[in-house]
Scaffold this active site. Structure first.
Site, PDB file in Angstrom:
ATOM      1  N   TYR A  51    -110.559  -7.404 -38.777  1.00 52.34           N
ATOM      2  CA  TYR A  51    -110.888  -8.101 -37.537  1.00 52.34           C
ATOM      3  C   TYR A  51    -112.378  -8.425 -37.437  1.00 52.34           C
ATOM      4  CZ  TYR A  51    -106.374  -5.992 -36.175  1.00 52.34           C
ATOM      5  OH  TYR A  51    -105.062  -5.577 -36.125  1.00 52.34           O
ATOM      6  N   GLY A 198     -96.980  -6.139 -30.312  1.00 49.42           N
ATOM      7  CA  GLY A 198     -96.261  -7.313 -29.819  1.00 49.42           C
ATOM      8  C   GLY A 198     -95.210  -7.017 -28.766  1.00 49.42           C
ATOM      9  N   LEU A 204     -94.610 -14.021 -23.755  1.00 50.15           N
ATOM     10  CA  LEU A 204     -93.333 -14.468 -23.184  1.00 50.15           C
ATOM     11  C   LEU A 204     -92.743 -13.443 -22.224  1.00 50.15           C
ATOM     12  CD1 LEU A 204     -91.695 -16.034 -26.366  1.00 50.15           C
ATOM     13  CD2 LEU A 204     -92.440 -17.267 -24.321  1.00 50.15           C
ATOM     14  N   LEU A 205     -93.075 -12.166 -22.451  1.00 48.01           N
ATOM     15  CA  LEU A 205     -92.541 -11.106 -21.602  1.00 48.01           C
ATOM     16  C   LEU A 205     -93.574 -10.582 -20.614  1.00 48.01           C
ATOM     17  CD1 LEU A 205     -90.445  -9.216 -24.305  1.00 48.01           C
ATOM     18  CD2 LEU A 205     -89.621 -10.797 -22.549  1.00 48.01           C
TER      19      LEU A 205
END
Length: 304
Positions: A51, A198, A204-205
């Site tokens: 990262y 995730g 989306l959730l």
């Protein structure tokens, strides 16, 4: 915040972990998010040498320096930057792992890593050599425990059989139930725990839901299916729970899950996620309802 044990280790991690990949590269902003996480009772922080060319490790290490003995720092290895720093390649060799850990320790500003994870893995890797590297690092005191970050059932099976991994980091959510079929039973049998990533399925959730939907859909869900399923999930729980709450609690309903790792680029996201994790666990009826609405996805590749 409640803590759970990680496999056969003596690590006890908060049920919500902070995925540090989405932290700002501006130290002051990142520090604010990490301080908020600490205030909420989060003790598990997950980064990787990949990262931001290692800058993420530096920021995480500096931000946690004052509480080093009270937190669990996890980082990853295996993706090796090229000399020009314009891309990376996979290198799970013993030589590279033993070299990379020292660089991670320097960036983190610590003399040990609580959980060192292989950042991927294939069946073509020199798995025995990779395991040997981690075992030596453990014996030498550079790492306390090790695990892998992988969604490949065949790779997970090899490490469960041959190594002393204590955890597997894998994608898992109401919209990605692939671990249910193979990974979860295997890991339960071997007393290896899961650290999920995730959990909000790319937003989306989250409570923003369909704002995050794309024309491509998600995994084996078409955009049309998402436009049907997501509002139905919200409707069924509208009187009792937020979407974020049912998403995170769905992961925590699995006893084999030690921590749900969620990223945050804003303080408000940390607060919302922490509140969701502190909510009452899902009932059996709620879990059955979720399973009836969503798909029992399966891994089509990397099974054997």
């Amino acid at each position: 915040m409640k803590k759970r044990k990680v496999g056969k280790s003596d690590l006890y991690v908060s049920e919500l972990g902070l995925g540090c990949m989405s932290l700002s590269t501006e130290p002051k902003k990142a520090q604010e998010i990490i301080e908020t996480a600490l205030e909420e009772g989060i003790n598990y922080f997950d980064t990787a040498d990949l990262y931001d060319f290692g800058q993420n490790e530096q920021i995480v290490g500096q931000s946690l320096k004052h509480v080093r003995d009270k937190v669990i720092i996890a980082t990853k290895v295996g993706n090796r930057w090229g000399e020009e720093m314009d891309g990376w390649h996979w290198d799970p060799s013993k030589r590279y792992i033993k070299e990379a850990v020292k660089n991670s320790l320097t960036r983190l500003g610590t003399d040990y890593i609580d959980l060192y994870q292989l950042h991927g893995g294939t069946m073509e890797d020199p798995i025995d050599e990779t395991i040997e590297a981690f075992e030596e690092l453990k014996a030498e005191g550079f790492i306390r425990y090790y695990g892998i970050s992988s969604i490949r059932p065949n790779v997970i099976r090899e490490y469960a059989k041959k190594s002393s991994i204590v955890s597997v980091m894998m994608q898992y959510s109401m919209l990605d139930r692939r671990p249910d079929e193979q990974a979860i039973p295997l890991l339960q049998e071997n007393n290896i725990n899961i650290v999920t990533r995730g959990p909000l399925a790319k937003g989306l959730l989250s409570n923003k839901m369909l704002e995050k939907a794309s024309e491509q859909g998600f995994l084996d869900y078409s955009n049309q299916e998402l436009n049907s399923i997501l509002p139905l999930l919200r409707e069924k729980f509208a009187d009792s729970r937020t979407t974020t709450e049912i998403a995170l609690q769905f992961n925590l309903a699995q006893p084999v899950v030690s921590s749900v790792v969620a990223g945050a680029s804003k303080v408000e996201q940390i607060r919302e996620n922490a509140k969701a994790v502190r909510a009452n666990p899902l009932s059996e009826n709620e879990i059955s309802l979720i399973q009836s609405i969503t798909k029992a996805n399966k891994y089509e590749q990397h099974r054997l």
